[in-house]
Design a protein around this motif. Structure first.
Motif, short mmCIF file in Angstrom:
data_model
loop_
_atom_site.label_atom_id
_atom_site.label_comp_id
_atom_site.label_asym_id
_atom_site.label_seq_id
_atom_site.Cartn_x
_atom_site.Cartn_y
_atom_site.Cartn_z
N LYS A 65 115.22 4.91 46.11
CA LYS A 65 114.81 5.85 47.17
C LYS A 65 114.73 7.13 46.76
CE LYS A 65 117.69 2.89 50.30
NZ LYS A 65 118.46 2.74 51.60
N ASP A 69 115.70 10.28 51.39
CA ASP A 69 116.24 9.01 52.26
C ASP A 69 118.06 9.14 51.95
OD1 ASP A 69 114.03 7.79 52.58
OD2 ASP A 69 113.72 7.08 50.42
N SER A 314 109.67 2.08 55.98
CA SER A 314 108.95 2.08 54.64
C SER A 314 107.41 1.80 54.84
CB SER A 314 109.79 0.88 53.68
OG SER A 314 109.61 -0.06 54.30
#
Length: 409
Positions: A65, A69, A314
């Motif tokens: 990530k 995030d 995502s």
């Protein structure tokens, strides 16, 4: 070694973003105005930001990530603070780096274009590179640009060292540092060298993109090598630009211009006087490429950051659509600022610079807090953790120093 080379890229993008006004103007002016003593300020600034910048790639390879995030996992308020910092500065920063690139482009190519026309051309050129070539071409181009910039700058400094009369150089002008303007300059130099800490977020996103491109997530050693290569390159170039100012401008009695383009023009003229007319194009090329690399990477970085901020899931297709939207909107608003707010542009730049400066210790704390979360698959050894906390203390001191200076000034 082959495995390490395969994952090189995000570090070069970080270097390209870092090597801008902080190097071309501030580092050069440090050598010109204050002598050798300020090389320690450059080194300390780069050292104190190192762990918080490195956390970006470390987090990306450990979790898959990016830091945005990560901020979400800390809580909504962390994400909101980062978003406010980004939105408050991105249009002005985009406009500022573009207008400096525009001035240097006209100096180099002499087409007779206005700064706004050059800004429009450069931004269209950058956007087309990014939309057509995508991350892969940006990665390749920045490897070439940063490598050429390092080689040409090193060559120029070495040649200057052989041509300059060292007896005319004042290696220590430290008395000037303790004036109000001197203290303000040192604070700004250390705050912007080599790059503000919000670029750690950019680097974590670029690390993600590199993973998508290669279809392989690098390990910590590979990511660390890439980051160190880029960060050390940016630091090394800062020292080279410092030496440019020391060798060529330190002994001059000419008052230096306050504007970035005008100051760069003086640097080019002094190089030409010292080394000969042949060096004019070389130094003008170095100055332009320095700023163009920043303009190109910033044009890519802010849309990527905004696309990550507005999208929680995502879905790569949605994210790409957001990226395409912001890569058009942000440059358009930047051009609007350059066209309609010319009279207040300096005030806007000062605001963005001050906010970005003060955000550094805040984002450094965010990154450190994220790295030390218990649920993270990341472990920092006690020595590195202590070093990071000491660096955070120095960044807080720099921020407080900036506030005190602004209050007194």
């Amino acid at each position: 070694m082959k495995g390490l080379l395969k994952h090189i890229g995000p570090g070069f993008l970080l270097a390209g973003a870092a090597i801008g006004v902080s190097h071309l103007v501030q580092a050069t002016r440090a050598g010109a105005d204050y002598g050798v003593v300020l090389i320690f300020a450059i080194l300390i600034a780069c050292l104190t930001k190192y762990p918080f910048m490195e956390f970006g790639s470390r987090y990306a390879v450990a979790t898959g990530k990016n830091l945005i995030d990560g901020y979400r996992t800390l809580g909504r308020r962390y994400l909101v603070v980062f978003a406010l910092i980004t939105i408050s500065t991105m249009f002005i920063i985009q406009a500022a780096v573009t207008i400096v690139s525009a001035g240097l482009a006209e100096y180099l190519f002499a087409f007779g274009w206005s700064n706004f026309t050059w800004s429009l051309f450069l931004l269209i050129f950058c956007v087309l590179i990014l939309l057509i070539g995508k991350y892969k071409k940006l990665d390749m181009l920045m490897k070439i640009v940063v490598s050429l910039l390092t080689i040409s700058t090193l060559f120029s400094v070495v040649i200057a060292a052989f041509q300059v009369d060292f007896s005319t150089i004042s290696f220590n002008k430290s008395s000037g540092i303790w004036t109000l303007s001197g203290i303000g300059f040192v604070i700004a130099l250390m705050g912007w060298m080599p790059i503000p800490i919000d670029a750690s977020v950019w680097h974590s996103i670029w690390t993600q993109e590199k993973t998508i491109q290669t279809q392989h997530r690098p390990n910590s050693k590979q990511a660390g090598f890439d980051f160190n290569l880029g960060y050390i390159s940016a630091t090394f170039l800062g020292i080279l630009f410092f030496l440019m100012g020391l060798f060529l401008m330190n002994s001059s009695d000419i008052p230096f211009a306050s504007g970035s383009v005008a100051f760069s023009g003086q640097l080019i003229e002094m190089y030409t006087q010292t080394l000969g007319e042949w060096s004019r194009v070389l130094i003008a090329f170095i100055a332009f490429v320095t700023m163009f690399s920043t303009t190109l990477t910033v044009t890519d970085a802010f849309p990527r950051v905004m696309s990550k901020l507005v999208q929680k899931d995502s879905d790569s297709r949605k994210e790409l659509n957001h990226y395409h939207f912001f890569i058009v909107v942000i440059p358009l608003i930047a051009l609007g600022i350059l066209y309609y707010l010319k009279s207040t542009f300096t005030v806007l730049v000062d605001f963005a610079a001050g906010l970005s400066f003060l955000a550094s210790p805040v984002l450094a704390w965010f990154n450190l807090k994220l790295m030390t979360q218990k649920k993270n698959p990341i472990t920092l050894n006690s020595g590195y953790l202590l070093f990071s906390k000491i660096c955070l203390f120095f960044l807080i001191c720099f921020g407080l120093g900036y506030l005190i200076y602004e209050f007194i000034a």
